[in-house]
Every structure is written in C-alpha cells, then in structure tokens.
Motif scaffolding. Sequence first.
Motif, PDB file in Angstrom:
ATOM      1  N   UNK A  14     -20.083  90.640  42.160  1.00 33.08           N
ATOM      2  CA  UNK A  14     -19.189  90.944  43.093  1.00 33.08           C
ATOM      3  C   UNK A  14     -19.766  90.923  44.467  1.00 33.08           C
ATOM      4  N   UNK A  15     -21.345  91.121  44.400  1.00 34.27           N
ATOM      5  CA  UNK A  15     -22.103  90.977  45.751  1.00 34.27           C
ATOM      6  C   UNK A  15     -21.802  89.690  46.550  1.00 34.27           C
ATOM      7  N   UNK A  16     -21.292  88.585  45.552  1.00 30.23           N
ATOM      8  CA  UNK A  16     -21.199  87.176  46.228  1.00 30.23           C
ATOM      9  C   UNK A  16     -20.162  87.472  47.212  1.00 30.23           C
ATOM     10  N   UNK A  17     -19.250  88.462  47.145  1.00 33.02           N
ATOM     11  CA  UNK A  17     -18.296  88.198  47.973  1.00 33.02           C
ATOM     12  C   UNK A  17     -18.741  88.414  49.583  1.00 33.02           C
ATOM     13  N   UNK A  18     -20.090  89.033  49.444  1.00 33.83           N
ATOM     14  CA  UNK A  18     -20.704  89.564  50.830  1.00 33.83           C
ATOM     15  C   UNK A  18     -21.236  88.391  51.476  1.00 33.83           C
ATOM     16  N   UNK A  19     -21.788  87.253  50.484  1.00 33.37           N
ATOM     17  CA  UNK A  19     -22.406  86.134  50.804  1.00 33.37           C
ATOM     18  C   UNK A  19     -21.302  85.187  51.692  1.00 33.37           C
ATOM     19  N   UNK A  20     -21.944  84.777  52.751  1.00 31.01           N
ATOM     20  CA  UNK A  20     -20.995  83.890  53.486  1.00 31.01           C
ATOM     21  C   UNK A  20     -20.461  82.597  52.729  1.00 31.01           C
ATOM     22  N   UNK A  21     -19.042  82.453  52.946  1.00 25.36           N
ATOM     23  CA  UNK A  21     -18.498  81.367  51.996  1.00 25.36           C
ATOM     24  C   UNK A  21     -18.963  80.202  52.019  1.00 25.36           C
ATOM     25  N   UNK A  22     -19.532  79.666  53.304  1.00 25.65           N
ATOM     26  CA  UNK A  22     -20.276  78.154  53.183  1.00 25.65           C
ATOM     27  C   UNK A  22     -21.413  78.386  52.231  1.00 25.65           C
ATOM     28  N   UNK A  23     -22.232  79.520  52.220  1.00 27.82           N
ATOM     29  CA  UNK A  23     -23.429  79.581  51.421  1.00 27.82           C
ATOM     30  C   UNK A  23     -22.882  79.416  49.847  1.00 27.82           C
ATOM     31  N   UNK A  24     -21.760  79.947  49.606  1.00 28.94           N
ATOM     32  CA  UNK A  24     -21.371  80.184  48.187  1.00 28.94           C
ATOM     33  C   UNK A  24     -20.983  78.471  48.014  1.00 28.94           C
ATOM     34  N   UNK A  25     -20.291  77.821  48.806  1.00 30.41           N
ATOM     35  CA  UNK A  25     -19.771  76.353  48.526  1.00 30.41           C
ATOM     36  C   UNK A  25     -21.349  75.472  48.423  1.00 30.41           C
ATOM     37  N   UNK A  26     -22.211  75.870  49.002  1.00 25.73           N
ATOM     38  CA  UNK A  26     -23.277  74.995  49.065  1.00 25.73           C
ATOM     39  C   UNK A  26     -24.198  75.426  47.709  1.00 25.73           C
ATOM     40  N   UNK A  27     -24.078  76.531  46.994  1.00 26.93           N
ATOM     41  CA  UNK A  27     -24.700  76.904  45.997  1.00 26.93           C
ATOM     42  C   UNK A  27     -23.991  76.145  44.908  1.00 26.93           C
TER      43      UNK A  27
END
Length: 301
Positions: A251-264
Amino acid sequence: MGGPRKMDSMFDYSDNEKNKIIPGTLYLVATPIGNLSDISERALKILGGVDFIAAEDTRNTLKLLTHFGISKPLVSYYQHNLRQRGEAICERLQNGESCALVTDAGTPAISDPGEDLVRLCAEKNIRVSFIPGPCAAIAALALSGLFTGKFAFEGFLTGSKSERKRALSSLSGEKRTLIFYEAPHHLLQTLSDLLESFGSRKITLCRELTKLNEEIVRTTLSDAVEYYSLNTPRGEFVLVVEGSKDETRNPQNEKIPVSEQVNRYIESGLDKNSAIKAVAKELGVPKNQVYQEYLKYKDEE
Ligand code: SAM
C-alpha cells in the motif's frame, strides 16, 4: 515365523482389502498424461475389475485399455452429455455396479467433467474412491523451481476478453504461485494478458510433460511473450507463474510518485501503455489520469 505380518509404517505390502472392488463404488482412476508407463498397478487392477468404465473419450480409453490387455464395457461421459449420462451412471452405481471414471489424461475431476460426477455421487451418497496418479498441474508445480509451499490452481482462463481480464486483475495481488492450463492456440494471448495484468514476473512453461518432447522453460513473462510471438506454440502447456511480491502490492506504493510506479513496470519488461494500465488498475484510477501524470514527469525530465 507365524503370527501377523508386521506392517511397514508407510506402505501396506499385502494385496489388501482396499484393492478389492466394492460394489456401488465410483473409482476415479488417474491415467498417464503422455507416458503410458506411468499407469499404476492399482489403476490396472481397478480398470480390470470394475463392471464398466466411464470415459471422456471412449476411443482414447479403448486404446489405453487395449494396450494393457483390458476389455471392459465403456460408456462415454463428457462435457455435452454429463447431465443425463451422470444420472444414468449413478443409477447403475445405486443398483450395485462398480464404475471407473477416466478422463482423457491425468487425474479425473481436475479441469475436466469428472468434477460433476463426483458432485452428483456426493449428493446421492454414493461411495467414491480415488486411485492416484499423474496430474499435469502438480507435475508442473514440482518442476517449476518456484515457491511450492502455497499455490493456487486456476485451471483454464475462460470467458470473454473482459471476463478474463477481470479474473486476472483480481489475481494480480495473489502471493501464492499460480498454475494455469492452456491450449497451444491460446497460449500467446494468455501470456500477453498475464504480462499486462502482472508485469514481467517469473514463469515456468511446462510443455508436453512426460512425453518425448517434454520441455521446461524457466523464464519471465515478457521473454515468453517475445518468444511465442516469433515461434508457434505446439503441444500441451501448464504455466506456473510466480506470485505477487510484497513490494509490488505494498500500500506504500500509493505514496510513490505515479511516474516512478510506471517506470518500475517498464523496467520489469512492460511497454509504456501496459505499464500505465497496470498502475491505473493498482491505484483504482482512470488510465488517462496516470498517463497525464506520466507526461508531466516526462516534460520535467
Ligand atoms: N485432468 C488433467 C490433469 O490431471 O492434469 C487435466 C485435464 S485438462 C482438460 C487438459 C490440460 O492439462 C491441457 O490443456 C494442458 O494444459 C494440461 N496437460 C495435460 N497433459 C499435459 C502434458 N503432458 N503436458 C503439459 N500439460 C498437460
């Protein structure tokens, strides 16, 4: 040296009562998934001893029985006659006959019509007994090299494109190792759907198990999609897919910037659009919202 024979703690070496045919019993008899030598001694005893055999494809089963010198009356029991034929089989069982159920390959009732007959017998209080043997799902899991401690068997992905996607989306956070059956002509589509929903996880593709052309490929979903986009799949497949890792569903992912999540996701092998879709699904927000965030980040870069 009289007296009762000492029993080994694990096995019963006597040709015991359990191997005698009990009237009124349905026997689920597992048969080979490709290699005839995998038939068990007990399977042959039961097939040779029952009053009749219910088979998914009587032609296939006839070949098997002929190979082992067994001659028995056969009735067909398959997807399209299971309701009325199931009742008829139960009636014979209730009249004291014994029946062995075999399906095309492997363990009856696992992703085949046997499931319905067992349910019907349970409803009617008819005794059902199991003769263990090969099962493609368990063989593939054991061979996968993935975590086997907890797994979820998903069988065939069915339904419309949107139903399949919904099913996969609800599985994307599943931590247990996942097992799927697939036919060769659907393989590429299924691999692409898995990649889109799960990202590029580890996958073991088990093809033609126990047969001459047996092949076990331990790879990633993105490499599997690439490979089968260029090579036509042949034979029968079991797909064993790594479960979700904590990090991807944290759930911590929600705190990670969206762009960063896309990059991952992109780094794990997805193309940009699939990565955006995956993040949108994970966050429960529209795709366009993720896309706009991602564009903003790209502009700033
Ligand atoms: N009841 C069977 C069992 O115990 O495995 C499965 C029946 S299901 C209708 C057939 C599917 O099992 C195939 O489409 C394939 O996914 C898998 N399968 C069966 N035999 C296989 C084999 N030799 N190698 C790989 N997959 C196999």
